[in-house]
Design an enzyme around this catalytic site. Structure first.
Site, PDB file in Angstrom:
ATOM      1  N   ASP A  32       0.828  -1.218   0.000  1.00 12.69           N
ATOM      2  CA  ASP A  32       0.000   0.000   0.000  1.00 12.69           C
ATOM      3  C   ASP A  32       0.860   1.265   0.000  1.00 12.69           C
ATOM      4  O   ASP A  32       0.361   2.365   0.221  1.00 12.69           O
ATOM      5  CB  ASP A  32      -0.955   0.003   1.199  1.00 12.69           C
ATOM      6  CG  ASP A  32      -0.198  -0.025   2.522  1.00 12.69           C
ATOM      7  OD1 ASP A  32       1.062  -0.040   2.505  1.00 12.69           O
ATOM      8  OD2 ASP A  32      -0.845  -0.022   3.586  1.00 12.69           O
ATOM      9  N   GLU A  34       3.073   2.238   2.165  1.00 16.68           N
ATOM     10  CA  GLU A  34       3.606   2.712   3.447  1.00 16.68           C
ATOM     11  C   GLU A  34       5.075   2.326   3.527  1.00 16.68           C
ATOM     12  O   GLU A  34       5.502   1.310   2.976  1.00 16.68           O
ATOM     13  CB  GLU A  34       2.820   2.105   4.617  1.00 16.68           C
ATOM     14  CG  GLU A  34       1.498   2.831   4.833  1.00 16.68           C
ATOM     15  CD  GLU A  34       0.785   2.422   6.128  1.00 16.68           C
ATOM     16  OE1 GLU A  34       1.286   1.508   6.830  1.00 16.68           O
ATOM     17  OE2 GLU A  34      -0.269   3.011   6.414  1.00 16.68           O
ATOM     18  N   ARG A  89      10.220  27.060  -0.503  1.00 17.32           N
ATOM     19  CA  ARG A  89       9.707  28.177  -1.308  1.00 17.32           C
ATOM     20  C   ARG A  89       8.366  28.678  -0.787  1.00 17.32           C
ATOM     21  O   ARG A  89       7.937  29.760  -1.116  1.00 17.32           O
ATOM     22  CB  ARG A  89       9.627  27.772  -2.793  1.00 17.32           C
ATOM     23  CG  ARG A  89      10.999  27.788  -3.451  1.00 17.32           C
ATOM     24  CD  ARG A  89      10.989  27.208  -4.850  1.00 17.32           C
ATOM     25  NE  ARG A  89      10.859  25.764  -4.824  1.00 17.32           N
ATOM     26  CZ  ARG A  89      10.885  24.995  -5.908  1.00 17.32           C
ATOM     27  NH1 ARG A  89      11.037  25.537  -7.094  1.00 17.32           N
ATOM     28  NH2 ARG A  89      10.769  23.688  -5.808  1.00 17.32           N
ATOM     29  N   GLN A  90       7.682  27.856   0.038  1.00 16.09           N
ATOM     30  CA  GLN A  90       6.437  28.327   0.684  1.00 16.09           C
ATOM     31  C   GLN A  90       6.815  28.717   2.115  1.00 16.09           C
ATOM     32  O   GLN A  90       6.488  28.033   3.083  1.00 16.09           O
ATOM     33  CB  GLN A  90       5.380  27.209   0.658  1.00 16.09           C
ATOM     34  CG  GLN A  90       4.034  27.591   1.273  1.00 16.09           C
ATOM     35  CD  GLN A  90       3.124  28.380   0.336  1.00 16.09           C
ATOM     36  OE1 GLN A  90       3.320  28.399  -0.864  1.00 16.09           O
ATOM     37  NE2 GLN A  90       2.132  29.059   0.893  1.00 16.09           N
ATOM     38  N   HIS A 122      16.319  27.708   0.550  1.00 17.99           N
ATOM     39  CA  HIS A 122      15.804  28.776  -0.328  1.00 17.99           C
ATOM     40  C   HIS A 122      15.447  30.041   0.458  1.00 17.99           C
ATOM     41  O   HIS A 122      15.759  31.145   0.027  1.00 17.99           O
ATOM     42  CB  HIS A 122      14.596  28.271  -1.122  1.00 17.99           C
ATOM     43  CG  HIS A 122      14.056  29.301  -2.056  1.00 17.99           C
ATOM     44  ND1 HIS A 122      14.731  29.683  -3.195  1.00 17.99           N
ATOM     45  CD2 HIS A 122      12.953  30.072  -1.992  1.00 17.99           C
ATOM     46  CE1 HIS A 122      14.044  30.632  -3.805  1.00 17.99           C
ATOM     47  NE2 HIS A 122      12.964  30.890  -3.097  1.00 17.99           N
ATOM     48  N   LYS A 183      15.809  42.205 -16.480  1.00 23.57           N
ATOM     49  CA  LYS A 183      14.792  42.026 -17.528  1.00 23.57           C
ATOM     50  C   LYS A 183      14.350  43.388 -18.035  1.00 23.57           C
ATOM     51  O   LYS A 183      14.190  44.312 -17.247  1.00 23.57           O
ATOM     52  CB  LYS A 183      13.556  41.343 -16.941  1.00 23.57           C
ATOM     53  CG  LYS A 183      13.687  39.866 -16.814  1.00 23.57           C
ATOM     54  CD  LYS A 183      12.367  39.273 -16.365  1.00 23.57           C
ATOM     55  CE  LYS A 183      12.615  37.882 -15.850  1.00 23.57           C
ATOM     56  NZ  LYS A 183      11.552  37.338 -15.070  1.00 23.57           N
TER      57      LYS A 183
HETATM   58  C1  R5P Z   1      13.302  30.921  -7.364  1.00 20.10           C
HETATM   59  O1  R5P Z   1      13.069  31.770  -6.500  1.00 20.10           O
HETATM   60  C2  R5P Z   1      14.464  30.006  -7.290  1.00 20.10           C
HETATM   61  O2  R5P Z   1      15.608  30.652  -6.812  1.00 20.10           O
HETATM   62  C3  R5P Z   1      14.755  29.413  -8.662  1.00 20.10           C
HETATM   63  O3  R5P Z   1      15.097  30.471  -9.549  1.00 20.10           O
HETATM   64  C4  R5P Z   1      13.549  28.684  -9.197  1.00 20.10           C
HETATM   65  O4  R5P Z   1      13.106  27.737  -8.279  1.00 20.10           O
HETATM   66  C5  R5P Z   1      13.897  28.017 -10.517  1.00 20.10           C
HETATM   67  O5  R5P Z   1      12.757  27.382 -10.980  1.00 20.10           O
HETATM   68  P1  R5P Z   1      12.633  26.902 -12.465  1.00 20.10           P
HETATM   69  O6  R5P Z   1      13.805  26.026 -12.769  1.00 20.10           O
HETATM   70  O7  R5P Z   1      11.318  26.147 -12.487  1.00 20.10           O
HETATM   71  O8  R5P Z   1      12.590  28.111 -13.346  1.00 20.10           O
END
Ligand code: R5P
Length: 282
Positions: A32, A34, A89-90, A122, A183
């Site tokens: 299952d 686990e 990231r969260q 991160h 950018k």
């Molecule tokens: C974002 O804040 C991280 O530092 C990376 O730039 C991100 O996780 C890269 O994600 P991906 O490869 O999907 O563009």
């Protein structure tokens, strides 16, 4: 030393660096799905390191079971090393109703360890959620810098200003220049990206990020640098997640891809074991 199944090769390297014994561990899945773990060597009265990346999700459960199994031996101490801390990231609520996922994970991990270490997390705030034990975030950037020096890289670039400091730290060790990409929106459909200060024409350039997931960030940057005449473009990161078909998509635009071994992947060629070992011996 107990190596989880997500971090087998790093555990071997770390055991070598620390001159520690690598325990025999059985890990299997029931029908299952686990998880079952069993540590086959006696660890009583030892200072034990558990090494396990918390990605993908199934490795989180395995880590909790390994922590519990280690404690059963009445060890002297447990240090949990999470080379890649998934969910970082969260690190905040972006919308009402969301969890702070990184905090949830931190709270659970610290319940069953005396110390905690991770690599290039991160969001550095994650470390603060380990509020009842010593916790450290180790930088892999000096090791990445050493590696890039052997490759003759001339310019280290961060994909954005937010991570420019990381590129700078890498470049200091690689003995070359660093910069970050900016950018610029040309019109409704066109966005260009170029280094803030330097021209990439004819140069060997490495784009350094903490995580490569889908590869989207680096691919866009690499395409732009090629069109600006870069001689070579390399993708470098600490954590090579490589979701879906990220590797072939990156290979189409980059001359090579290099990562550390915080996540086991075909592009891992820089070990973070010496950095972790040094921190452990501090
Ligand atoms: C974002 O804040 C991280 O530092 C990376 O730039 C991100 O996780 C890269 O994600 P991906 O490869 O999907 O563009």
């Amino acid at each position: 030393m107990v190596g989880g199944s997500a971090s087998q090769s790093l555990s071997r390297e770390l055991a070598k660096s620390l001159k520690a014994r690598l325990a025999k561990v059985e890990v299997k899945r029931f029908p299952d799905d686990e998880c079952y773990v069993r540590i086959e060597d006696d660890m009583s009265d030892e200072d034990v390191f558990i090494v396990q990346t918390t990605w993908p999700d199934r490795n989180i459960i395995e880590l909790f079971l390994l922590q519990d199994a280690v404690r059963e031996f009445e060890v002297s101490s447990v240090t949990t090393v999470v080379p890649y801390f998934g969910y970082a990231r969260q690190d905040k609520q972006f919308k009402p109703g969301e969890p702070v996922s990184a905090r949830a994970l931190a709270r659970l991990i610290q319940m069953n360890t005396d110390e905690f270490m991770t690599v290039d997390v991160h969001a550095p705030t994650v470390i603060d959620w380990f509020d009842s034990i010593p916790a450290r975030n180790i930088s892999s950037y000096p090791e990445i810098g050493k590696f890039l020096r052997t490759k003759g890289i001339e310019l280290v670039l961060s994909p954005d200003e937010g991570r420019a400091e990381n590129a700078k730290r890498v470049a200091e060790v690689a003995k070359c220049e660093s910069d970050y990409l900016v950018k610029e929106r040309i019109d409704g459909e066109t966005v260009t990206m170029a280094p803030k200060k330097f021209d990439v024409g004819g140069r060997k350039v490495a784009i350094v990020d903490d995580i490569i997931s889908t590869g989207g960030t680096i691919i866009k940057a690499a395409e732009q640098l090629r069109s600006q005449g870069a001689a070579k473009v390399y993708a470098v990161c600490t954590h090579g997640v490589f979701a879906g078909n990220a590797i072939p998509r990156l290979e189409a635009v980059c001359d090579d891809i290099w990562t550390t071994d915080t996540i086991e992947n075909p592009k891992a060629c820089i070990t973070v074991a010496p950095m972790i070992a040094r921190t452990a011996m501090d």
